[in-house]
Design a protein around this motif. Structure first.
Motif, PDB file in Angstrom:
ATOM      1  N   MET B  97      64.316  62.327  40.452  1.00  0.00           N
ATOM      2  CA  MET B  97      62.894  62.218  40.126  1.00  0.00           C
ATOM      3  C   MET B  97      62.648  62.643  38.675  1.00  0.00           C
ATOM      4  N   PHE B  98      63.275  63.774  38.270  1.00  0.00           N
ATOM      5  CA  PHE B  98      63.082  64.255  36.899  1.00  0.00           C
ATOM      6  C   PHE B  98      63.700  63.308  35.872  1.00  0.00           C
ATOM      7  N   ARG B  99      64.713  62.569  36.298  1.00  0.00           N
ATOM      8  CA  ARG B  99      65.294  61.581  35.387  1.00  0.00           C
ATOM      9  C   ARG B  99      64.441  60.316  35.308  1.00  0.00           C
ATOM     10  N   GLY B 100      63.447  60.257  36.185  1.00  0.00           N
ATOM     11  CA  GLY B 100      62.571  59.094  36.195  1.00  0.00           C
ATOM     12  C   GLY B 100      63.195  57.878  36.851  1.00  0.00           C
ATOM     13  N   GLU B 101      64.180  58.108  37.722  1.00  0.00           N
ATOM     14  CA  GLU B 101      64.816  56.974  38.391  1.00  0.00           C
ATOM     15  C   GLU B 101      64.108  56.685  39.712  1.00  0.00           C
ATOM     16  N   GLU B 102      64.065  55.429  40.079  1.00  0.00           N
ATOM     17  CA  GLU B 102      63.325  54.995  41.262  1.00  0.00           C
ATOM     18  C   GLU B 102      64.161  55.066  42.546  1.00  0.00           C
ATOM     19  N   SER B 103      65.468  54.964  42.392  1.00  0.00           N
ATOM     20  CA  SER B 103      66.315  54.914  43.590  1.00  0.00           C
ATOM     21  C   SER B 103      67.477  55.909  43.481  1.00  0.00           C
ATOM     22  N   ILE B 104      68.001  56.250  44.647  1.00  0.00           N
ATOM     23  CA  ILE B 104      69.121  57.194  44.715  1.00  0.00           C
ATOM     24  C   ILE B 104      70.390  56.414  45.026  1.00  0.00           C
ATOM     25  N   SER B 105      71.500  56.855  44.438  1.00  0.00           N
ATOM     26  CA  SER B 105      72.778  56.172  44.643  1.00  0.00           C
ATOM     27  C   SER B 105      73.136  56.106  46.129  1.00  0.00           C
ATOM     28  N   ILE B 106      73.674  54.983  46.531  1.00  0.00           N
ATOM     29  CA  ILE B 106      74.085  54.784  47.925  1.00  0.00           C
ATOM     30  C   ILE B 106      75.191  55.761  48.323  1.00  0.00           C
ATOM     31  N   HIS B 107      75.904  56.276  47.308  1.00  0.00           N
ATOM     32  CA  HIS B 107      77.001  57.210  47.592  1.00  0.00           C
ATOM     33  C   HIS B 107      76.503  58.562  48.104  1.00  0.00           C
ATOM     34  N   MET B 108      75.186  58.819  47.923  1.00  0.00           N
ATOM     35  CA  MET B 108      74.651  60.107  48.363  1.00  0.00           C
ATOM     36  C   MET B 108      74.613  60.229  49.887  1.00  0.00           C
ATOM     37  N   LEU B 109      74.414  59.113  50.579  1.00  0.00           N
ATOM     38  CA  LEU B 109      74.247  59.164  52.039  1.00  0.00           C
ATOM     39  C   LEU B 109      75.500  59.699  52.756  1.00  0.00           C
ATOM     40  N   PRO B 110      76.680  59.097  52.510  1.00  0.00           N
ATOM     41  CA  PRO B 110      77.871  59.673  53.175  1.00  0.00           C
ATOM     42  C   PRO B 110      78.154  61.091  52.714  1.00  0.00           C
ATOM     43  N   PHE B 111      77.774  61.409  51.466  1.00  0.00           N
ATOM     44  CA  PHE B 111      78.006  62.759  50.963  1.00  0.00           C
ATOM     45  C   PHE B 111      77.190  63.781  51.761  1.00  0.00           C
ATOM     46  N   VAL B 112      75.931  63.438  52.052  1.00  0.00           N
ATOM     47  CA  VAL B 112      75.066  64.356  52.811  1.00  0.00           C
ATOM     48  C   VAL B 112      75.630  64.569  54.213  1.00  0.00           C
ATOM     49  N   VAL B 113      76.048  63.477  54.859  1.00  0.00           N
ATOM     50  CA  VAL B 113      76.622  63.580  56.213  1.00  0.00           C
ATOM     51  C   VAL B 113      77.917  64.396  56.171  1.00  0.00           C
ATOM     52  N   PHE B 114      78.747  64.101  55.176  1.00  0.00           N
ATOM     53  CA  PHE B 114      80.037  64.784  55.033  1.00  0.00           C
ATOM     54  C   PHE B 114      79.864  66.281  54.812  1.00  0.00           C
ATOM     55  N   ILE B 115      79.004  66.638  53.866  1.00  0.00           N
ATOM     56  CA  ILE B 115      78.869  68.053  53.509  1.00  0.00           C
ATOM     57  C   ILE B 115      78.240  68.846  54.667  1.00  0.00           C
ATOM     58  N   SER B 116      77.325  68.220  55.407  1.00  0.00           N
ATOM     59  CA  SER B 116      76.704  68.905  56.553  1.00  0.00           C
ATOM     60  C   SER B 116      77.720  69.092  57.675  1.00  0.00           C
ATOM     61  N   GLY B 117      78.468  68.025  57.943  1.00  0.00           N
ATOM     62  CA  GLY B 117      79.452  68.092  59.024  1.00  0.00           C
ATOM     63  C   GLY B 117      80.555  69.087  58.751  1.00  0.00           C
ATOM     64  N   ILE B 118      81.071  69.039  57.534  1.00  0.00           N
ATOM     65  CA  ILE B 118      82.182  69.937  57.194  1.00  0.00           C
ATOM     66  C   ILE B 118      81.692  71.387  57.210  1.00  0.00           C
ATOM     67  N   THR B 119      80.444  71.601  56.796  1.00  0.00           N
ATOM     68  CA  THR B 119      79.877  72.962  56.820  1.00  0.00           C
ATOM     69  C   THR B 119      79.813  73.462  58.259  1.00  0.00           C
ATOM     70  N   PHE B 120      79.329  72.604  59.158  1.00  0.00           N
ATOM     71  CA  PHE B 120      79.183  73.010  60.557  1.00  0.00           C
ATOM     72  C   PHE B 120      80.530  73.418  61.160  1.00  0.00           C
ATOM     73  N   TRP B 121      81.528  72.526  61.046  1.00  0.00           N
ATOM     74  CA  TRP B 121      82.818  72.788  61.701  1.00  0.00           C
ATOM     75  C   TRP B 121      83.557  73.965  61.078  1.00  0.00           C
ATOM     76  N   LEU B 122      83.475  74.053  59.746  1.00  0.00           N
ATOM     77  CA  LEU B 122      84.208  75.128  59.065  1.00  0.00           C
ATOM     78  C   LEU B 122      83.563  76.487  59.331  1.00  0.00           C
ATOM     79  N   ILE B 123      82.225  76.546  59.214  1.00  0.00           N
ATOM     80  CA  ILE B 123      81.527  77.823  59.442  1.00  0.00           C
ATOM     81  C   ILE B 123      81.715  78.260  60.896  1.00  0.00           C
ATOM     82  N   ARG B 124      81.644  77.298  61.814  1.00  0.00           N
ATOM     83  CA  ARG B 124      81.820  77.618  63.238  1.00  0.00           C
ATOM     84  C   ARG B 124      83.205  78.220  63.482  1.00  0.00           C
ATOM     85  N   ALA B 125      84.215  77.621  62.877  1.00  0.00           N
ATOM     86  CA  ALA B 125      85.590  78.122  63.039  1.00  0.00           C
ATOM     87  C   ALA B 125      85.734  79.513  62.426  1.00  0.00           C
ATOM     88  N   ILE B 126      85.196  79.700  61.228  1.00  0.00           N
ATOM     89  CA  ILE B 126      85.345  80.995  60.544  1.00  0.00           C
ATOM     90  C   ILE B 126      84.596  82.094  61.297  1.00  0.00           C
TER      91      ILE B 126
END
Lengths: 72, 141
Positions: B97-126
């Motif tokens: 938004m601050f860059r004034g861009e209208e759209s977000i890269s498509i690569h962000m979607l799998p990244f959000v799913v990946f980072i949330s999932g890995i956080t869940f499984w890793l934190i749960r194990a630890i």
């Protein structure tokens, strides 16, 4: 809120019962040996059902095995 | 060691393997492509197959304390994963938004799913390993 630190005499009762091992007690009441260790160390308070099973394994009432620390 | 502890160690091991491959691949194929190494973390799904052999049929496999530890670890991991998910969704949105861009890269979607999932499984194990470790520190015969 009332304090709920449940302690127990499991260790002493095991020795009173022919030096019953932690594993023997665990097998009798259907839990792992680690759970018996945690209870003896005061790091785990058992459910009501497990407390009854442990008390019966020693032939005692629940209150003879478990007690609130502020009542000791 | 209980079944839950074995599973937790397996998940931590798979994470360390993924991270090692990722770090090793960065100089070879670059940071973004090397992120594919985290696909190995999918092996964590095999964790439920980890099963301790009981030394005797009388010995309990899992009991109420194991279940209580797993519930507590799952709750903490769920909270952590939610926080990470919200951050991973909102922070890029503000940056774009601050860059004034209208759209977000498509690569962000799998990244959000990946980072949330890995956080869940890793934190749960630890958290599972920490809770077991705390209770096993004394009282053994």
């Amino acid at each position: 809120m009332a304090k709920n630190d449940v302690s127990n005499h499991i260790r002493r009762l095991r020795f009173d019962h022919e030096e019953m091992t932690q594993q023997e007690l665990a097998s009798r009441v259907g839990v792992t040996r680690q759970t018996i260790i945690a209870m003896e160390a005061g790091k785990y308070s058992p459910s009501l059902g497990l407390a009854f099973r442990i008390a019966r394994a020693f032939g005692k009432g629940v209150e003879e095995v478990f007690f609130l620390e502020d009542e000791s | 060691m209980s079944r839950h502890q074995q599973q937790a160690w397996f998940i931590v091991g798979v994470f360390v393997l993924s991270m090692s491959v990722f770090v090793a691949l960065i100089p070879v194929i670059g940071f973004h492509v090397a992120l594919g190494a985290f696909g190995l973390f999918g092996l964590a799904g095999l964790a439920p197959l980890m099963c301790r052999k009981r030394s005797s049929p009388d010995e309990a496999d899992v009991d109420e304390r194991d279940s209580a530890i797993l519930v507590k670890a799952t709750m903490i991991a769920g909270i952590a994963a939610f926080e990470v998910c919200v951050l991973a969704c909102m922070v890029p949105w503000f940056i774009y938004m601050f860059r004034g861009e209208e759209s977000i890269s498509i690569h962000m979607l799998p990244f959000v799913v990946f980072i949330s999932g890995i956080t869940f499984w890793l934190i749960r194990a630890i958290v599972t390993l920490v809770l077991y470790g705390r209770e096993a520190s004394c009282g053994k015969e």
